[in-house]
Design a protein around this motif. Structure first.
Motif, mmCIF file in Angstrom:
data_model
loop_
_atom_site.group_PDB
_atom_site.id
_atom_site.type_symbol
_atom_site.label_atom_id
_atom_site.label_comp_id
_atom_site.label_asym_id
_atom_site.label_seq_id
_atom_site.Cartn_x
_atom_site.Cartn_y
_atom_site.Cartn_z
ATOM 1 N N LEU A 91 0.846 -1.269 -0.021
ATOM 2 C CA LEU A 91 -0.013 -0.026 -0.017
ATOM 3 C C LEU A 91 0.722 1.294 0.020
ATOM 4 O O LEU A 91 0.711 2.248 -0.854
ATOM 5 C CB LEU A 91 -0.952 -0.036 1.349
ATOM 6 C CG LEU A 91 -1.890 -1.118 1.261
ATOM 7 C CD1 LEU A 91 -2.565 -1.224 2.588
ATOM 8 C CD2 LEU A 91 -2.898 -0.792 0.230
ATOM 9 N N GLY A 117 -6.406 -0.591 1.244
ATOM 10 C CA GLY A 117 -6.251 -1.454 2.363
ATOM 11 C C GLY A 117 -7.683 -1.953 3.065
ATOM 12 O O GLY A 117 -7.450 -3.255 3.600
ATOM 13 N N GLY A 294 -6.995 -4.070 7.806
ATOM 14 C CA GLY A 294 -6.776 -3.485 6.586
ATOM 15 C C GLY A 294 -6.544 -2.002 6.379
ATOM 16 O O GLY A 294 -5.811 -1.461 5.936
ATOM 17 N N ALA A 298 -3.523 0.499 6.066
ATOM 18 C CA ALA A 298 -3.166 1.538 4.712
ATOM 19 C C ALA A 298 -2.792 2.947 5.534
ATOM 20 O O ALA A 298 -1.859 3.691 4.974
ATOM 21 C CB ALA A 298 -4.573 1.795 4.283
#
Length: 390
Positions: A91, A117, A294, A298
C-alpha cells in the motif's frame, strides 16, 4: 484481644485480595519501560532522553502502534494476520506510485490507499470467514503475494522522491499552542465523561472510586499528558503521526469497550460456539475485523511512505512481528478473547524503544532480530503460563 486477633487476618486477606486484583501486566510493562529507558540512557550517555530522540521514538511508535491496534482485534477474535508487513509495503508503494509517477492529488491518493487497504483486509477476512481456510495459511499466502505484487509494480526499484504535500503526513509537526490546547481540551472532556459516569453509577447504586483515589488518578493523568506535550514541544512539536495514533487509540478503545461490535469480537474469541448460539454473525464479524485491520494498515502505510519520502520494495519487512509482539507484550492472549487496545499501544512503545535504543548503540541488525524474537517468545510463554495457572 481475641476479637483483634480475628480482625487482623481478615484485614490481611483484604489487602492480599486487592493486590491480587491489581493489573500485574500493567505493572510489568511499566517496569519494563523504566528499565529500558534507564538502560539505554546510561549506555548512550543520556542522549536517549533528549527531546529530539523522544520525538523520534514516538514517531516510530506511531507506525507499529497503528498496526498493533488493528492486530489486537484480529487476535482477540481468535485469528492471526501475518500479511500486515507486506500489505503495508504494498500500500505504501502504491501510494508512492500514485504520488510520484502518476502525480495524483494528495486527497485522492489517501482515499485510494485507504480503500485499497480496506478491500485487501476484507479479502483476507472473506477467505478466513466464509471459505474456512485457516487464518495462518490465508495471511501467510497474503504475505508472499503482497510482497511479490509490490516488487512487480515497482520493478524492484525505490519510488522517490514523494511530493512535499505527501511528506506532511509523516514528517510534519503540530503548532505548540495547538498541541497544548488540544491536550487540555482532551483532559477536560475525559474528566467530564468520568464525572458523568460516576453520577450514573451512583444513581444505580453501583460502586465508584473514592474521591481521594480519583483525585490522585486524574492528577497523574493530567501531569503525564501535559509533560508529554511539553517535552515534544521543546523540540519541534507533536508529530502528526502521534496525533493519528492518539485518535485511533481512542477510537479503538471505544470500539472495544463501548460498542456491540467490540463485545461480539471478545465473545467470538472467548467461545466461538457460544457466540454463534447467542445469535452473533461470526462470519460477518470476523470479515469486518479483517477489513478494519486492512484500513489501519493503509494508514500506517501512508505514514511510512511519507516518513521515508519513498516507496521501497523492502518497506514493512517483518513489521508483522513487531505488531504481534506489541499485542502479546500488552497482554493480548494468542488464544483469543483477551486483550486491550491501550495495552497493544504500550507494547508497541516498548518495541519501538528497543529498536531506537539498539540503533543508537549501533547494535548489529542480526542481534536486533534475535532480541525481538526472544522477547516475542518470552511474552507468549508468559501468556501461556498465566493461562495455565488460571
Amino acid at each position: 484481644m481475641e476479637q483483634s486477633k480475628e480482625i487482623e487476618p481478615v484485614a490481611q486477606q483484604g489487602v492480599i485480595s486487592k493486590l491480587k486484583n491489581m493489573n500485574i501486566q500493567l505493572l510489568v510493562m511499566a517496569a519494563a519501560i523504566i528499565f529500558i529507558m534507564l538502560f539505554f540512557s546510561i549506555m548512550t550517555e543520556w542522549s536517549y532522553l533528549t527531546p529530539r530522540n523522544i520525538s523520534n521514538l514516538f514517531r516510530q511508535t506511531a507506525i507499529t502502534g497503528i498496526l498493533a491496534i488493528g492486530m489486537v482485534f484480529v487476535i482477540i477474535s481468535g485469528e492471526i494476520d501475518l500479511s500486515v508487513g507486506s500489505m503495508m509495503g504494498l500500500l505504501g508503494g502504491a501510494a508512492a506510485i500514485m504520488d510520484v509517477w502518476l502525480g495524483l492529488p494528495l486527497p485522492l491518493t489517501i482515499v485510494l490507499t485507504l480503500v485499497a487497504g480496506f478491500l485487501l483486509g476484507a479479502w483476507n477476512g472473506w477467505w478466513v470467514s466464509y471459505r474456512k481456510v485457516p487464518s495462518f495459511i490465508v495471511t501467510l499466502a497474503g504475505m508472499l503475494a503482497f510482497r511479490g505484487i509490490l516488487i512487480g509494480i515497482t520493478d524492484g526499484t525505490t519510488v522517490a522522491p514523494t511530493s512535499d504535500a505527501m511528506s506532511l503526513i509523516g514528517q510534519s509537526y503540530l503548532p505548540n499552542m495547538f498541541s497544548l490546547l488540544a491536550g487540555i481540551g482532551c483532559l477536560v472532556l475525559y474528566f467530564a465523561w468520568q464525572k458523568k459516569r460516576d453520577v450514573t453509577r451512583d444513581k444505580y447504586q453501583l460502586p465508584t472510586a473514592g474521591n481521594q483515589a480519583l483525585l490522585l488518578k486524574n492528577s497523574a493523568i493530567g501531569i503525564a499528558v501535559l509533560a508529554f506535550i511539553w517535552v515534544l514541544n521543546s523540540y519541534r512539536g507533536v508529530p502528526t503521526p502521534v496525533l493519528l495514533l492518539t485518535v485511533f487509540l481512542i477510537a479503538g478503545t471505544i470500539i472495544a469497550s463501548k460498542t456491540r461490535f467490540g463485545r461480539r469480537i471478545y465473545a467470538i474469541g472467548g467461545n466461538i460456539d457460544a457466540a454463534r448460539l447467542s445469535g452473533i454473525d461470526v462470519e460477518k464479524t470476523k470479515m469486518s475485523v479483517y477489513a478494519m485491520n486492512g484500513f489501519l494498515v493503509a494508514v500506517a502505510a501512508l505514514i511510512l511512505s511519507s516518513r521515508l519520502g519513498a516507496g521501497s520494495p523492502s518497506a514493512g519487512n517483518i513489521a508483522e512481528l513487531d505488531a504481534i509482539a506489541a499485542c502479546v507484550i500488552g497482554g493480548t492472549s494468542m488464544a483469543g478473547g483477551v486483550g486491550t487496545v491501550i495495552g497493544a499501544v504500550v507494547g508497541a512503545f516498548i518495541m519501538a524503544s528497543l529498536d531506537n535504543g539498539m540503533s543508537m548503540m549501533d547494535v548489529p541488525t542480526f542481534w536486533q532480530y534475535i532480541v525481538k524474537g526472544s522477547i516475542l517468545l518470552l511474552a507468549v510463554w508468559m501468556d501461556s503460563a498465566t493461562k495455565q495457572r488460571r
